[in-house]
Design a protein around this motif. Structure first.
Motif, PDB file in Angstrom:
ATOM      1  N   UNK A  73     -13.189 -19.423  26.472  1.00  0.00           N
ATOM      2  CA  UNK A  73     -11.808 -19.774  26.165  1.00  0.00           C
ATOM      3  C   UNK A  73     -11.511 -21.223  26.545  1.00  0.00           C
ATOM      4  N   UNK A  74     -11.898 -21.620  27.741  1.00  0.00           N
ATOM      5  CA  UNK A  74     -11.571 -22.971  28.202  1.00  0.00           C
ATOM      6  C   UNK A  74     -12.387 -24.043  27.492  1.00  0.00           C
ATOM      7  N   UNK A  75     -13.575 -23.689  26.993  1.00  0.00           N
ATOM      8  CA  UNK A  75     -14.347 -24.656  26.212  1.00  0.00           C
ATOM      9  C   UNK A  75     -13.656 -24.944  24.883  1.00  0.00           C
ATOM     10  N   UNK A  76     -13.009 -23.924  24.311  1.00  0.00           N
ATOM     11  CA  UNK A  76     -12.226 -24.139  23.088  1.00  0.00           C
ATOM     12  C   UNK A  76     -11.090 -25.123  23.385  1.00  0.00           C
ATOM     13  N   UNK A  77     -10.417 -24.913  24.522  1.00  0.00           N
ATOM     14  CA  UNK A  77      -9.329 -25.806  24.918  1.00  0.00           C
ATOM     15  C   UNK A  77      -9.830 -27.237  25.109  1.00  0.00           C
ATOM     16  N   UNK A  78     -11.041 -27.378  25.620  1.00  0.00           N
ATOM     17  CA  UNK A  78     -11.581 -28.701  25.935  1.00  0.00           C
ATOM     18  C   UNK A  78     -12.181 -29.401  24.718  1.00  0.00           C
ATOM     19  N   UNK A  79     -12.859 -28.636  23.846  1.00  0.00           N
ATOM     20  CA  UNK A  79     -13.644 -29.246  22.773  1.00  0.00           C
ATOM     21  C   UNK A  79     -12.848 -29.451  21.487  1.00  0.00           C
ATOM     22  N   UNK A  80     -11.975 -28.497  21.147  1.00  0.00           N
ATOM     23  CA  UNK A  80     -11.264 -28.569  19.870  1.00  0.00           C
ATOM     24  C   UNK A  80     -10.545 -29.909  19.663  1.00  0.00           C
ATOM     25  N   UNK A  81      -9.833 -30.439  20.693  1.00  0.00           N
ATOM     26  CA  UNK A  81      -9.166 -31.733  20.471  1.00  0.00           C
ATOM     27  C   UNK A  81     -10.120 -32.866  20.108  1.00  0.00           C
ATOM     28  N   UNK A  82     -11.365 -32.789  20.587  1.00  0.00           N
ATOM     29  CA  UNK A  82     -12.330 -33.847  20.325  1.00  0.00           C
ATOM     30  C   UNK A  82     -12.791 -33.866  18.879  1.00  0.00           C
ATOM     31  N   UNK A  83     -12.792 -32.687  18.218  1.00  0.00           N
ATOM     32  CA  UNK A  83     -13.304 -32.586  16.851  1.00  0.00           C
ATOM     33  C   UNK A  83     -12.204 -32.363  15.812  1.00  0.00           C
ATOM     34  N   UNK A  84     -10.955 -32.287  16.268  1.00  0.00           N
ATOM     35  CA  UNK A  84      -9.858 -31.992  15.331  1.00  0.00           C
ATOM     36  C   UNK A  84      -9.709 -33.067  14.254  1.00  0.00           C
ATOM     37  N   UNK A  85     -10.051 -34.311  14.599  1.00  0.00           N
ATOM     38  CA  UNK A  85      -9.866 -35.400  13.642  1.00  0.00           C
ATOM     39  C   UNK A  85     -10.994 -35.511  12.618  1.00  0.00           C
ATOM     40  N   UNK A  86     -12.109 -34.834  12.868  1.00  0.00           N
ATOM     41  CA  UNK A  86     -13.255 -34.974  11.965  1.00  0.00           C
ATOM     42  C   UNK A  86     -13.672 -33.655  11.318  1.00  0.00           C
ATOM     43  N   UNK A  87     -13.029 -32.561  11.704  1.00  0.00           N
ATOM     44  CA  UNK A  87     -13.398 -31.258  11.153  1.00  0.00           C
ATOM     45  C   UNK A  87     -12.134 -30.488  10.773  1.00  0.00           C
ATOM     46  N   UNK A  88     -12.066 -30.022   9.535  1.00  0.00           N
ATOM     47  CA  UNK A  88     -10.861 -29.354   9.050  1.00  0.00           C
ATOM     48  C   UNK A  88     -10.601 -28.035   9.762  1.00  0.00           C
ATOM     49  N   UNK A  89     -11.667 -27.272  10.056  1.00  0.00           N
ATOM     50  CA  UNK A  89     -11.492 -25.993  10.745  1.00  0.00           C
ATOM     51  C   UNK A  89     -10.930 -26.209  12.145  1.00  0.00           C
ATOM     52  N   UNK A  90     -11.469 -27.214  12.847  1.00  0.00           N
ATOM     53  CA  UNK A  90     -10.961 -27.527  14.188  1.00  0.00           C
ATOM     54  C   UNK A  90      -9.520 -28.013  14.126  1.00  0.00           C
ATOM     55  N   UNK A  91      -9.184 -28.729  13.063  1.00  0.00           N
ATOM     56  CA  UNK A  91      -7.812 -29.227  12.916  1.00  0.00           C
ATOM     57  C   UNK A  91      -6.826 -28.082  12.752  1.00  0.00           C
ATOM     58  N   UNK A  92      -7.230 -27.048  12.019  1.00  0.00           N
ATOM     59  CA  UNK A  92      -6.360 -25.876  11.829  1.00  0.00           C
ATOM     60  C   UNK A  92      -6.153 -25.154  13.154  1.00  0.00           C
ATOM     61  N   UNK A  93      -7.246 -24.955  13.904  1.00  0.00           N
ATOM     62  CA  UNK A  93      -7.152 -24.285  15.207  1.00  0.00           C
ATOM     63  C   UNK A  93      -6.298 -25.111  16.162  1.00  0.00           C
ATOM     64  N   UNK A  94      -6.471 -26.436  16.105  1.00  0.00           N
ATOM     65  CA  UNK A  94      -5.743 -27.331  17.015  1.00  0.00           C
ATOM     66  C   UNK A  94      -4.234 -27.222  16.849  1.00  0.00           C
ATOM     67  N   UNK A  95      -3.776 -26.888  15.654  1.00  0.00           N
ATOM     68  CA  UNK A  95      -2.337 -26.770  15.409  1.00  0.00           C
ATOM     69  C   UNK A  95      -1.686 -25.669  16.231  1.00  0.00           C
ATOM     70  N   UNK A  96      -2.514 -24.747  16.761  1.00  0.00           N
ATOM     71  CA  UNK A  96      -1.978 -23.611  17.502  1.00  0.00           C
ATOM     72  C   UNK A  96      -2.354 -23.634  18.984  1.00  0.00           C
ATOM     73  N   UNK A  97      -2.942 -24.723  19.445  1.00  0.00           N
ATOM     74  CA  UNK A  97      -3.330 -24.836  20.849  1.00  0.00           C
ATOM     75  C   UNK A  97      -2.298 -25.666  21.615  1.00  0.00           C
ATOM     76  N   UNK A  98      -1.975 -25.281  22.849  1.00  0.00           N
ATOM     77  CA  UNK A  98      -0.936 -26.001  23.594  1.00  0.00           C
ATOM     78  C   UNK A  98      -1.317 -27.422  23.931  1.00  0.00           C
TER      79      UNK A  98
END
Length: 238
Positions: free
Chosen positions: A164-189
């Motif tokens: 869970x915490x790795x998702x919190x840590x890693x998703x912001x790093x890849x949100x700008x270069x990956x569409x799937x991560x960007x979608x997930x990032x929209x719902x992370x605090x």
């Protein structure tokens, strides 16, 4: 059951005393600060660089301090068999969480504020910064507390909580270069926190997206409180 400040105060004093003796937890609290100092010497030549380093170090603080530290503290209670005693003493989920969380909240916020000044952000933004990061810290502490309730011991908190915490840590790093991560990032605090801070630090106007980001963070706080209350009550019954 009435909320008792006396029980909360007793838990807070106990946690402050135990924390001062736990070298592993204290080291985890220092790591975000250490990385912040290192990166600030290398990549803080521009405003964009400052924002990137600040957001990255904040995410590290959310994972290591706000999340895993409170999980380890609660798991330590289970190892010492004091968690069962507290539950049998009719300590409510809210009292238990507040008593545990105050010391972690102070550590997390103190670390965030120090990193704010280490990076060299303007003092006029400090109030907004404290408000927004406090909300995210609260949400991470709640889910860290859930991990601590579920885990059997301190060693297993990493195994259970790390996905869970790795998702919190890693998703912001890849949100700008990956569409799937960007979608997930929209719902992370923490990702919505980054959006808010970037707009505030660049003096952008507050709009509906600001309201959306705050709503997402508050939603995580409400959801975390509900999940913790359920896990705590279920553990008490067991």
């Amino acid at each position: 059951m009435n909320f008792s400040m006396r029980r909360v105060n007793a838990l807070f004093k106990k946690e402050a005393k135990d924390l001062s003796k736990n070298i592993n937890v204290l080291f985890m609290c220092l790591l975000p600060m250490i990385f912040c100092i290192m990166y600030s010497k290398l990549f803080c030549d521009s405003q964009e660089g400052k924002l990137y380093i600040l957001n990255m170090c904040l995410n590290m603080n959310f994972v290591l301090v706000s999340g895993l530290t409170i999980a380890m503290m609660i798991a330590e209670e289970k190892e010492k068999n004091t968690l069962r005693t507290l539950m049998l003493a009719c300590v409510s989920p809210l009292e238990f969480l507040v008593g545990k969380a105050i010391i972690i909240l102070l550590l997390s916020l103190g670390t965030n504020i120090l990193m704010f000044f280490i990076i060299g952000m303007e003092f006029s933004y400090l109030g907004h910064f404290i408000f927004i990061t406090t909300l995210v810290v609260i949400s991470m502490m709640e889910f860290g507390a859930v991990v601590g309730i579920i885990a059997e011991n301190q060693m297993s908190t990493g195994t259970i909580g790390m996905p869970f915490f790795m998702i919190i840590l890693i998703i912001p790093l890849f949100a700008k270069i990956n569409d799937a991560c960007k979608i997930v990032a929209n719902f992370l605090p923490n990702c919505n926190m980054e959006i808010l801070l970037n707009r505030i630090f660049t003096n952008e106007h507050i709009n509906m997206n600001f309201t959306y980001s705050i709503a997402i963070i508050l939603g995580w706080i409400i959801m975390g409180a509900g999940v913790f209350a359920y896990a705590y009550s279920k553990k008490r019954l067991d």
